[in-house]
Design an enzyme around this catalytic site. Structure first.
Site, mmCIF file in Angstrom:
data_model
loop_
_atom_site.group_PDB
_atom_site.id
_atom_site.type_symbol
_atom_site.label_atom_id
_atom_site.label_comp_id
_atom_site.label_asym_id
_atom_site.label_seq_id
_atom_site.Cartn_x
_atom_site.Cartn_y
_atom_site.Cartn_z
ATOM 1 N N ASP A 213 -2.582 -18.518 2.842
ATOM 2 C CA ASP A 213 -3.484 -19.378 2.056
ATOM 3 C C ASP A 213 -4.171 -20.408 2.948
ATOM 4 O OD1 ASP A 213 -0.843 -20.166 2.290
ATOM 5 O OD2 ASP A 213 -0.739 -21.199 0.371
ATOM 6 N N TYR B 92 0.800 -1.225 0.000
ATOM 7 C CA TYR B 92 0.000 0.000 0.000
ATOM 8 C C TYR B 92 0.832 1.274 0.000
ATOM 9 C CZ TYR B 92 -4.392 -2.458 0.628
ATOM 10 O OH TYR B 92 -5.491 -3.247 0.442
ATOM 11 N N ASP C 165 -6.548 -6.667 4.445
ATOM 12 C CA ASP C 165 -7.650 -6.173 3.619
ATOM 13 C C ASP C 165 -8.471 -7.344 3.097
ATOM 14 O OD1 ASP C 165 -9.140 -4.310 2.092
ATOM 15 O OD2 ASP C 165 -7.945 -4.785 0.327
#
Ligand code: ATP
Length: 333
Positions: free
Chosen positions: A203, A123, A227
């Site tokens: 994952d 980000y 997020d």
């Protein structure tokens, strides 16, 4: 009397911000709202994306209730949401994910909190085109940035008598960046011998969350995974319409729901106001108005359990305004 900046945002923002404001006011708490706005609607009207009065108000009140502001995909337009988090160093993005009785979901007892690092990782927005067919982005993780969010997660776990903090990473592949974040988690956990540090690769975390989410209590992770996991977790408790959030820094707090501006349903009076209303309740708790905060949670719960005035995303047919009014009716102080 509290002075609070209100940033309605765009898309469904103004509708749900108005809902949250009226529910907060119904608790009797005295607030002087400073309403300022930013985004493309403001650009069209005032010729500037973020007027100075937004910064001035934030710097004065140090606390805001903020609706979503649209970031167009793939354009040169940078996210105002991300800019504000970075500018004011709002490093802690806290998102409580709690099942609300009355919402039909596969797991009834989900109750976890995500601590998402809010200022670095991919980000930072450093991307470049190498050639016509190649583009790159920088993923920046720092020791300081990692330690402060991990410390916040452990401190929360300690204060709330949680027995486990789960750090989510991909350090098997991103050995230096995620490796540093993981190393910081191991270091901080040494100060909390009574709290278990669980390390889960992102994952695997996705699979664990959809199969057995109630095993998790506090999750701490980097910006992008935070997020993505937030939306996944929202799906476990009824969707983005019911999940609140806060962006906290050292001396400023911006309360903001997990959802975006939802342009597909904007302006139709059908958005679920609960996420923003519970975000307002988080803000009251932060201000020390815990009883009033709790009365909002209870009113939301009662309204959803009654099932008469709930929005379409919760399989009802009530408008944003009807649901908000029902919540106000159900506030008992
Ligand atoms: P962003 O990337 O800006 O955070 P997003 O990709 O998470 O946004 P949203 O704008 O939050 O996307 O919307 C995702 C989906 O969730 C949309 O279909 C939208 O209609 C739905 N949604 C989001 N918020 C609400 C809400 N308050 N009530 C009902 N549906 C919602």
């Amino acid at each position: 009397m509290y002075n609070i900046t209100l940033i309605p945002g765009d898309g469904i923002g103004p509708e749900v911000a108005e809902a949250a404001k009226s529910v907060i006011e119904a608790t009797g708490v005295k607030i002087r709202w400073e309403t300022v706005n930013a985004g493309i609607d403001v650009l069209a009207k005032e010729g500037i994306l973020v007027p100075d009065k937004v910064f001035e108000s934030l710097e004065k009140t140090r606390i805001a209730l903020k609706g979503p502001i649209t970031t167009p995909i793939g354009s040169g337009f940078k996210s105002i949401n991300v800019m504000l988090r970075k500018k004011y160093d709002l490093f802690s993005n806290i998102r409580p994910i709690k099942a609300i009785p009355g919402i039909a979901v596969p797991f009834q007892n989900v109750d976890l909190v995500i601590f998402r690092e809010n200022t670095e990782d991919l980000y930072i927005g450093v991307e470049k085109t190498i050639d016509e067919g190649t583009a790159e982005a920088i993923k920046r993780i720092t020791r300081e940035g990692s330690l402060r969010i991990i410390k916040a997660a452990f401190a929360y776990a300690h204060q709330n008598h949680k027995s486990k903090v789960t750090v989510v990473h991909k350090a098997n592949i991103m050995k230096l960046t995620d490796g540093l974040f993981l190393q910081c988690a191991r270091e901080v956990s040494k100060d909390y011998p009574h709290i278990q540090l669980q390390e889960v690769i992102v994952d695997n975390m996705c699979m664990q969350l959809v199969m057995n989410p109630s095993q998790f209590q506090v999750i701490v992770t980097t910006n992008l995974y935070g997020d993505i996991l937030s939306d996944l977790c929202a799906g476990l408790v009824g969707g983005l319409g019911v999940v609140p959030g806060a962006n906290l820094g050292k001396d400023m707090a911006v309360f903001e729901a997990v959802h975006g501006s939802a342009p597909d349903i904007a302006g139709k009076n059908i958005a679920n106001p609960v996420a923003m209303i519970l975000t307002g309740a988080m803000m009251l708790h932060y201000l020390g108005e815990s009883d009033k905060s709790y009365s909002i949670y209870k009113a939301v719960e009662t309204t959803i359990l009654e099932g008469k005035f709930v929005t379409k995303d919760l399989d009802g047919s009530a408008s944003t305004k009807d649901m908000t009014n029902a919540i106000i009716e159900n506030i008992s102080l």
